[in-house]
Scaffold this active site. Structure first.
Site, mmCIF file in Angstrom:
data_model
loop_
_atom_site.group_PDB
_atom_site.id
_atom_site.type_symbol
_atom_site.label_atom_id
_atom_site.label_comp_id
_atom_site.label_asym_id
_atom_site.label_seq_id
_atom_site.Cartn_x
_atom_site.Cartn_y
_atom_site.Cartn_z
ATOM 1 C CG HIS A 142 36.964 31.801 23.138
ATOM 2 N ND1 HIS A 142 37.539 31.374 24.306
ATOM 3 C CD2 HIS A 142 37.745 32.827 22.698
ATOM 4 C CE1 HIS A 142 38.625 32.099 24.566
ATOM 5 N NE2 HIS A 142 38.762 32.993 23.600
ATOM 6 C CG ASP B 4 37.808 35.293 26.316
ATOM 7 O OD1 ASP B 4 37.300 34.712 25.343
ATOM 8 O OD2 ASP B 4 39.032 35.390 26.500
ATOM 9 C CG HIS C 154 43.197 38.569 27.039
ATOM 10 N ND1 HIS C 154 42.435 37.768 27.867
ATOM 11 C CD2 HIS C 154 44.010 39.291 27.871
ATOM 12 C CE1 HIS C 154 42.770 37.998 29.126
ATOM 13 N NE2 HIS C 154 43.716 38.913 29.152
ATOM 14 C CG ASP D 26 42.462 34.936 22.495
ATOM 15 O OD1 ASP D 26 42.568 35.987 23.152
ATOM 16 O OD2 ASP D 26 41.835 33.939 22.912
ATOM 17 C CG HIS D 27 39.292 38.026 22.127
ATOM 18 N ND1 HIS D 27 37.968 37.668 22.040
ATOM 19 C CD2 HIS D 27 39.889 37.097 22.911
ATOM 20 C CE1 HIS D 27 37.767 36.564 22.750
ATOM 21 N NE2 HIS D 27 38.924 36.206 23.287
ATOM 22 C CG HIS E 133 38.121 37.229 30.808
ATOM 23 N ND1 HIS E 133 38.307 35.896 31.094
ATOM 24 C CD2 HIS E 133 39.074 37.547 29.868
ATOM 25 C CE1 HIS E 133 39.308 35.428 30.376
ATOM 26 N NE2 HIS E 133 39.791 36.409 29.631
ATOM 27 C CG HIS F 290 38.814 40.481 26.410
ATOM 28 N ND1 HIS F 290 37.961 39.727 25.648
ATOM 29 C CD2 HIS F 290 39.857 39.654 26.743
ATOM 30 C CE1 HIS F 290 38.445 38.505 25.515
ATOM 31 N NE2 HIS F 290 39.600 38.438 26.162
#
Length: 303
Positions: A265, A206, A63, A65-66, A138, A61
């Site tokens: 994670h 997530d 976000h 942090d990814h 998520h 996805h």
């Protein structure tokens, strides 16, 4: 053989001892990256693996942090004189999101092919393996991934001899090709046994526990799953923010009958995940606390 390296095991923000989410696998000269959090290329260099051979980058996805490590990684790949095309796979909006990040990496010496995931599940055939994306739960559109490498059945040399097939045709049959000899057609199934167990890896993060994870992870050799929270008292927080606890991940691993579970994670507040493994191992004994650059070689089992 499938080389697997958990480059980064952190969630939300990088820490001095923990990079953000990223997984890299290598198979038969091809490399694939799932997620690219901040610090991914540093973790890759610390591991001693090169980004230049990367063929595929997948995103669960969008976000930060990814995906926030992507611009720097692309620049590094470009500076390494890479010219081969790069495939990117991700949820709807992939090209728009990536091109927005590429404001600082506009000039690259290689083309990017975008493949947006359609629907709840989609399978891609890439470089000798199958990559399947499946929707998870998520607070934004998010997918997990499985990688599967098939293994052909054993070649029955005795049967080939009984059929009086010349040896120069054996390789063609082993490669799945039918051959014609002395006016008769011979198909691979005449000399090949049933398919044997291959290699399967599942990665998901997530998300809340879902049937899609349970079904797609089934019988995986390795299941890498988010464990945002180790503390039992944070179960309600996991529900609120659409994440998982160690115990929930362990329950999924048990239900899916996987070989091994790596948790990843982690919340920035979870500084010592090993301290919370005991409860997870009561549910699934083969659970491990993932750590940056944790590596394994998955090979075919003798059969």
């Amino acid at each position: 053989m499938l080389d697997v390296c958990l480059l980064g095991s952190g969630g939300m923000m990088p820490l001095p001892y923990r990079w953000l989410t990223a997984l890299m696998v290598r198979y038969n000269g091809s490399s694939l990256l799932i997620d690219c959090g901040e610090g991914t290329q540093i973790a890759m260099k610390e591991k001693g693996w090169s980004p230049k051979p990367l063929d595929v980058i997948c995103f669960t996805h969008y976000h930060g942090d990814h995906i926030s490590g992507l611009p720097g990684l692309l620049l590094t790949m470009g500076n390494a004189d890479r010219t081969e095309p790069l495939t990117m796979i991700g949820p709807k909006g992939l090209e728009r999101v990536v091109n927005a990040l590429r404001v600082i990496a506009t000039e690259l010496p290689f083309p990017i092919q975008f493949m947006e995931i359609e629907g709840a599940e989609q399978t891609f055939a890439l470089h000798g393996y199958r990559l399947k994306a499946f929707r998870v739960k998520h607070n934004v559109l998010c997918y997990g991934y499985t990688i599967e490498i098939d293994r052909k059945g054993k070649f029955d040399a005795k049967r080939a001899q009984e059929l009086a097939l010349p040896r120069q045709y054996w390789k063609h049959l082993q490669n799945g090709e039918s051959i014609e000899w002395e006016g008769q057609e011979y198909t691979p199934d005449l000399v090949m046994g049933p398919p044997r167990r291959g290699i399967k890896l599942t990665y998901t993060t997530d998300t809340r526990p879902t049937d899609s994870i349970r079904e797609n992870a089934r019988h995986s050799d390795l299941f890498i799953c988010e464990g945002m929270y180790g503390e039992a008292e944070k179960a309600a927080k996991a529900v609120e923010y659409k994440h998982m606890t160690f115990q929930e991940a362990a329950k999924l691993a048990k239900d899916a009958e996987v070989g091994e579970l790596w948790l990843t994670h982690y919340s920035p507040s979870l500084t010592r995940p090993e301290e919370y493994l005991e409860e997870a191992r009561k549910i699934f004994p083969c659970a491990k606390a993932g750590r940056d650059r944790m590596t394994v070689e998955l090979d075919f089992q003798d059969s």
